[in-house]
Write an enzyme that holds these catalytic residues in place. Sequence first.
Site, mmCIF file in Angstrom:
data_model
loop_
_atom_site.group_PDB
_atom_site.id
_atom_site.type_symbol
_atom_site.label_atom_id
_atom_site.label_comp_id
_atom_site.label_asym_id
_atom_site.label_seq_id
_atom_site.Cartn_x
_atom_site.Cartn_y
_atom_site.Cartn_z
ATOM 1 N N SER A 139 0.857 -1.190 0.000
ATOM 2 C CA SER A 139 0.000 0.000 0.000
ATOM 3 C C SER A 139 0.890 1.235 0.000
ATOM 4 C CB SER A 139 -0.875 0.007 1.251
ATOM 5 O OG SER A 139 -1.446 1.283 1.426
ATOM 6 N N LYS B 95 2.278 -2.971 5.821
ATOM 7 C CA LYS B 95 2.346 -2.929 4.359
ATOM 8 C C LYS B 95 3.768 -2.643 3.874
ATOM 9 C CE LYS B 95 -1.776 -4.040 3.072
ATOM 10 N NZ LYS B 95 -1.969 -5.304 2.344
ATOM 11 N N TYR C 166 -1.107 -0.422 10.093
ATOM 12 C CA TYR C 166 -1.298 -0.806 8.700
ATOM 13 C C TYR C 166 -0.092 -0.421 7.850
ATOM 14 C CZ TYR C 166 -3.715 -1.132 4.163
ATOM 15 O OH TYR C 166 -4.084 -1.445 2.890
HETATM 16 N N1 LIG Z 1 -8.791 -0.844 -1.731
HETATM 17 C C1 LIG Z 1 -7.745 -0.038 -1.704
HETATM 18 O O1 LIG Z 1 -7.796 1.158 -2.103
HETATM 19 C C2 LIG Z 1 -6.423 -0.537 -1.196
HETATM 20 C C3 LIG Z 1 -5.387 0.390 -1.007
HETATM 21 C C4 LIG Z 1 -4.151 -0.067 -0.587
HETATM 22 C C5 LIG Z 1 -3.948 -1.420 -0.354
HETATM 23 N N2 LIG Z 1 -4.983 -2.302 -0.524
HETATM 24 C C6 LIG Z 1 -4.711 -3.720 -0.285
HETATM 25 O O2 LIG Z 1 -5.285 -4.511 -1.334
HETATM 26 C C7 LIG Z 1 -5.704 -5.771 -0.824
HETATM 27 C C8 LIG Z 1 -7.163 -6.044 -1.142
HETATM 28 O O3 LIG Z 1 -7.962 -5.037 -0.526
HETATM 29 P P1 LIG Z 1 -9.531 -4.923 -0.784
HETATM 30 O O4 LIG Z 1 -9.832 -3.468 -0.758
HETATM 31 O O5 LIG Z 1 -9.928 -5.746 -1.957
HETATM 32 O O6 LIG Z 1 -10.129 -5.594 0.589
HETATM 33 P P2 LIG Z 1 -11.563 -6.302 0.860
HETATM 34 O O7 LIG Z 1 -11.806 -6.139 2.317
HETATM 35 O O8 LIG Z 1 -12.595 -5.804 -0.092
HETATM 36 O O9 LIG Z 1 -11.314 -7.842 0.540
HETATM 37 C C9 LIG Z 1 -10.395 -8.598 1.304
HETATM 38 C C10 LIG Z 1 -10.868 -10.057 1.312
HETATM 39 O O10 LIG Z 1 -9.921 -10.807 2.090
HETATM 40 C C11 LIG Z 1 -10.625 -11.779 2.824
HETATM 41 N N3 LIG Z 1 -9.841 -12.183 3.993
HETATM 42 C C12 LIG Z 1 -9.767 -11.549 5.190
HETATM 43 N N4 LIG Z 1 -9.034 -12.258 6.047
HETATM 44 C C13 LIG Z 1 -8.599 -13.363 5.379
HETATM 45 C C14 LIG Z 1 -7.785 -14.468 5.738
HETATM 46 N N5 LIG Z 1 -7.261 -14.567 6.971
HETATM 47 N N6 LIG Z 1 -7.522 -15.419 4.809
HETATM 48 C C15 LIG Z 1 -8.012 -15.307 3.546
HETATM 49 N N7 LIG Z 1 -8.817 -14.272 3.146
HETATM 50 C C16 LIG Z 1 -9.099 -13.312 4.061
HETATM 51 C C17 LIG Z 1 -11.913 -11.097 3.216
HETATM 52 O O11 LIG Z 1 -12.951 -12.033 3.562
HETATM 53 C C18 LIG Z 1 -12.234 -10.276 1.991
HETATM 54 O O12 LIG Z 1 -13.124 -10.948 1.114
HETATM 55 C C19 LIG Z 1 -5.396 -5.732 0.688
HETATM 56 O O13 LIG Z 1 -4.124 -6.296 0.898
HETATM 57 C C20 LIG Z 1 -5.350 -4.242 0.989
HETATM 58 O O14 LIG Z 1 -4.591 -3.946 2.144
HETATM 59 C C21 LIG Z 1 -6.214 -1.894 -0.937
#
Ligand SMILES: NC(=O)c1ccc[n+]([C@@H]2O[C@H](COP(=O)([O-])OP(=O)(O)OC[C@H]3O[C@@H](n4cnc5c(N)ncnc54)[C@H](O)[C@@H]3O)[C@@H](O)[C@H]2O)c1
Length: 311
Positions: A152, A169, A165
């Site tokens: 991130s 990250k 976080y």
């Molecule tokens: N959305 C953004 O703008 C953003 C920004 C920076 C980083 N990220 C990173 O991108 C990745 C995806 O984020 P997202 O926004 O799609 O999140 P999200 O919450 O929409 O989806 C995450 C999924 O992971 C699953 N999960 C949680 N714990 C778990 C476990 N122990 N084992 C397996 N699965 C598990 C959840 O059930 C969920 O379906 C993450 O690593 C997040 O930190 C996202």
Amino acid sequence: MPNNLEGKVAIVTGSGRGVGRGIAKLMAEEGAKVVVVDPGVNVDGTGFDQSIAEVVVGEIRDAGGTAVACTESVATMEGGERIVQAAIDNFGRLDIVVLLRRDPARPHGVQHDGAGVGRRDRGPSERTFTVVKHACILFRQQRSGRVITFSSQSGLVGNSGQANYGAAKSGIAGLTKVVAKDMGRYGVTANAIAPRASTRMIGAIPESAAEIRARGGVASLSGDGGGDGELQNLDPDGIAPFVAYLASDYASNVNGQTFLVYGNTVSLMSQPRPEKAIWTESGHWEMDELSARARGYLTAGIANPAPAQQR
Ligand SMILES: NC(=O)c1ccc[n+]([C@@H]2O[C@H](COP(=O)([O-])OP(=O)(O)OC[C@H]3O[C@@H](n4cnc5c(N)ncnc54)[C@H](O)[C@@H]3O)[C@@H](O)[C@H]2O)c1
């Protein structure tokens, strides 16, 4: 049907929702057999819902692709091993691991009380490692493989109010570079993505994080915590094509890199390198000499990202 990933088997953890769902679906569309890993937890990491992974598997199969659901959690080494085993049991091999799952331990928000920082549960780097470790044992034997992790901007450049976080990250980005150097000689690549996407995760960011930034005159640096509305049109499925590219044979020489991916833009992030240096002829520094040289050259003109404010 396109076939850029034909014959490959992919594990995509956290692919029941958000960014991961689009990646699992596109990889299947590109010919990969996909293990959709998701225990269907709530934003805070509690709960369990096996239908979350099964729905995505159903969508893939309806579109003519091949996938199985796996509700194991990446939170333990045993879970990581069972996830890798699911790929072998169902499809006989493993070529790609994409690690998305989000940190349930207060991923965002203000943690000045130290509650997030001091938690003793596993951080996301360790959770990412649970799958990477077992996958790399296979990758090393077969002398090929792809590891794609999710970092991130919060960890790469720092985002106020996201201590736990951001640290986690940053750890994932570091872990990815180590895996890249350890495994490159075996034909394996490891790269990290810093995404920005409108997912449920963004809705979980407390307003207080944005408020603290605003009060301190600190600009939002990343997409995960900006609270500035810039994410509203960022389709999470937009991350998938670049991840599929990294997973493909076309990217066999792309290793140890970090990419910022959002909307219609993909950026290669710079690698930390010494930018300026000073040295002393006498072999060791005296404070006065060092201070003068630092002020005159090394630290001259550096902008403070969070300048002191009037009370
Ligand atoms: N959305 C953004 O703008 C953003 C920004 C920076 C980083 N990220 C990173 O991108 C990745 C995806 O984020 P997202 O926004 O799609 O999140 P999200 O919450 O929409 O989806 C995450 C999924 O992971 C699953 N999960 C949680 N714990 C778990 C476990 N122990 N084992 C397996 N699965 C598990 C959840 O059930 C969920 O379906 C993450 O690593 C997040 O930190 C996202």
